[in-house]
Scaffold this active site. Sequence first.
Site, PDB file in Angstrom:
ATOM      1  N   GLU A  70       0.824  -1.206   0.000  1.00 33.86           N
ATOM      2  CA  GLU A  70       0.000   0.000   0.000  1.00 33.86           C
ATOM      3  C   GLU A  70       0.859   1.258   0.000  1.00 33.86           C
ATOM      4  OE1 GLU A  70      -3.205   0.789  -0.104  1.00 33.86           O
ATOM      5  OE2 GLU A  70      -3.799  -1.303  -0.371  1.00 33.86           O
ATOM      6  N   ARG A 109       9.737   1.673   5.985  1.00 35.83           N
ATOM      7  CA  ARG A 109       8.484   1.096   6.474  1.00 35.83           C
ATOM      8  C   ARG A 109       7.599   0.726   5.281  1.00 35.83           C
ATOM      9  NH1 ARG A 109       6.153   4.745  10.812  1.00 35.83           N
ATOM     10  NH2 ARG A 109       7.731   3.725  12.101  1.00 35.83           N
ATOM     11  N   GLU A 171      16.874  -1.071   8.715  1.00 30.71           N
ATOM     12  CA  GLU A 171      15.760  -1.636   9.485  1.00 30.71           C
ATOM     13  C   GLU A 171      14.489  -1.491   8.650  1.00 30.71           C
ATOM     14  OE1 GLU A 171      14.782  -0.905  13.936  1.00 30.71           O
ATOM     15  OE2 GLU A 171      13.305   0.291  12.848  1.00 30.71           O
TER      16      GLU A 171
HETATM   17  P1  GTP Z   1      14.650   1.120  19.555  1.00 30.62           P
HETATM   18  O1  GTP Z   1      15.874   1.259  20.398  1.00 30.62           O
HETATM   19  O2  GTP Z   1      13.501   1.998  19.985  1.00 30.62           O
HETATM   20  O3  GTP Z   1      14.934   1.286  18.097  1.00 30.62           O
HETATM   21  O4  GTP Z   1      14.091  -0.347  19.796  1.00 30.62           O
HETATM   22  P2  GTP Z   1      14.803  -1.766  19.585  1.00 30.62           P
HETATM   23  O5  GTP Z   1      16.216  -1.592  19.157  1.00 30.62           O
HETATM   24  O6  GTP Z   1      14.522  -2.622  20.776  1.00 30.62           O
HETATM   25  O7  GTP Z   1      14.041  -2.340  18.329  1.00 30.62           O
HETATM   26  P3  GTP Z   1      12.526  -2.721  18.083  1.00 30.62           P
HETATM   27  O8  GTP Z   1      12.603  -3.609  16.882  1.00 30.62           O
HETATM   28  O9  GTP Z   1      11.807  -3.238  19.266  1.00 30.62           O
HETATM   29  O10 GTP Z   1      11.841  -1.321  17.689  1.00 30.62           O
HETATM   30  C1  GTP Z   1      12.327  -0.580  16.632  1.00 30.62           C
HETATM   31  C2  GTP Z   1      11.322   0.430  16.140  1.00 30.62           C
HETATM   32  O11 GTP Z   1      10.005  -0.117  16.058  1.00 30.62           O
HETATM   33  C3  GTP Z   1      11.130   1.652  16.996  1.00 30.62           C
HETATM   34  O12 GTP Z   1      12.131   2.604  16.765  1.00 30.62           O
HETATM   35  C4  GTP Z   1       9.749   2.125  16.546  1.00 30.62           C
HETATM   36  O13 GTP Z   1       9.815   2.741  15.268  1.00 30.62           O
HETATM   37  C5  GTP Z   1       9.021   0.823  16.387  1.00 30.62           C
HETATM   38  N1  GTP Z   1       8.393   0.414  17.641  1.00 30.62           N
HETATM   39  C6  GTP Z   1       8.817  -0.528  18.506  1.00 30.62           C
HETATM   40  N2  GTP Z   1       7.994  -0.641  19.550  1.00 30.62           N
HETATM   41  C7  GTP Z   1       7.017   0.267  19.373  1.00 30.62           C
HETATM   42  C8  GTP Z   1       5.854   0.645  20.136  1.00 30.62           C
HETATM   43  O14 GTP Z   1       5.579   0.119  21.206  1.00 30.62           O
HETATM   44  N3  GTP Z   1       5.084   1.634  19.625  1.00 30.62           N
HETATM   45  C9  GTP Z   1       5.339   2.242  18.437  1.00 30.62           C
HETATM   46  N4  GTP Z   1       4.507   3.196  18.024  1.00 30.62           N
HETATM   47  N5  GTP Z   1       6.430   1.919  17.695  1.00 30.62           N
HETATM   48  C10 GTP Z   1       7.257   0.953  18.155  1.00 30.62           C
HETATM   49 MG    MG Z   2      14.439   2.733  16.496  1.00 30.66          MG
END
Ligand code: GTP
Ligand code: MG
Length: 235
Positions: A70, A109, A171
């Site tokens: 999408e 994304r 990512e």
């Molecule tokens: P970050 O240190 O925040 O990047 O997290 P991480 O290294 O543990 O990686 P993870 O894959 O859990 O999350 C990476 C990214 O996913 C975040 O930077 C957000 O863009 C998104 N994300 C993860 N958890 C959430 C959440 O609870 N809410 C929202 N809105 N986005 C999330």
């Molecule tokens: Mg992040």
Amino acid sequence: MTPTTPGPDLDSAAAAFDGVDDQSLQALRTLQDEFVRFLQRYKFGIDEIVTKLSILREDFAASDRGNPIEHISSRLKSADSIVEKIQRKGVEPTFDAIREQITDIAGVRVTCSFVSDVYRVFDVLTSQSDVRVVRVKDYIAEPKANGYQSLHAIIEVPIFLSDGIVPVLVEVQFRTIAMDFWASLEHKIYYKYDAQVPAELLDGLKQAAVTAAQLDADMERLHHEVHGGEAVHLS
Ligand code: GTP
Ligand code: MG
């Protein structure tokens, strides 16, 4: 959508050089150039992945299999956010350590209509011969405690520079429209309350995540009834 991302904008960093002696100034300028080139590689990584996804999207659209994508968006992490994450995670401030430990400098994304499409696009992208999957977090199979759902993949892709080939981490977040709707609202609420979200709102978000997942399951079922074919990862 053009597969081009704005490059790093570090002009304002020049102001920090005021009042520094010539030798130190030269060293700082060299460091600044290195940092710009460091970030630029991630921009190229984004461009590669966005191009791959755009090609898949057009190819799917031209085929009779329907277009599973999408929306595609991307962002290069700002210098400020990188510095903040270095501090928060206690990363050694060297390019090698940052490259290894901060894996979301390049972010892409992909939003799909259906959950099965999320896995389909993930499979097609990651089976390309120059794409290496470094890590996958399946928050669809196992949603986070707050209700967050998405499929996250850290992937490595080669970029072809004037003086050689360099691997870059990107990512990629794959999600449905419903998951994206939920995540963008949760993100706004989280920032509005500076991470101290009131319990009733957290409960409301959790409930909304369940509703969103139910909508995804219903839409998938209806889609499957109309079009048939393989529907995977249904709850
Ligand atoms: P970050 O240190 O925040 O990047 O997290 P991480 O290294 O543990 O990686 P993870 O894959 O859990 O999350 C990476 C990214 O996913 C975040 O930077 C957000 O863009 C998104 N994300 C993860 N958890 C959430 C959440 O609870 N809410 C929202 N809105 N986005 C999330
Ligand atoms: Mg992040």
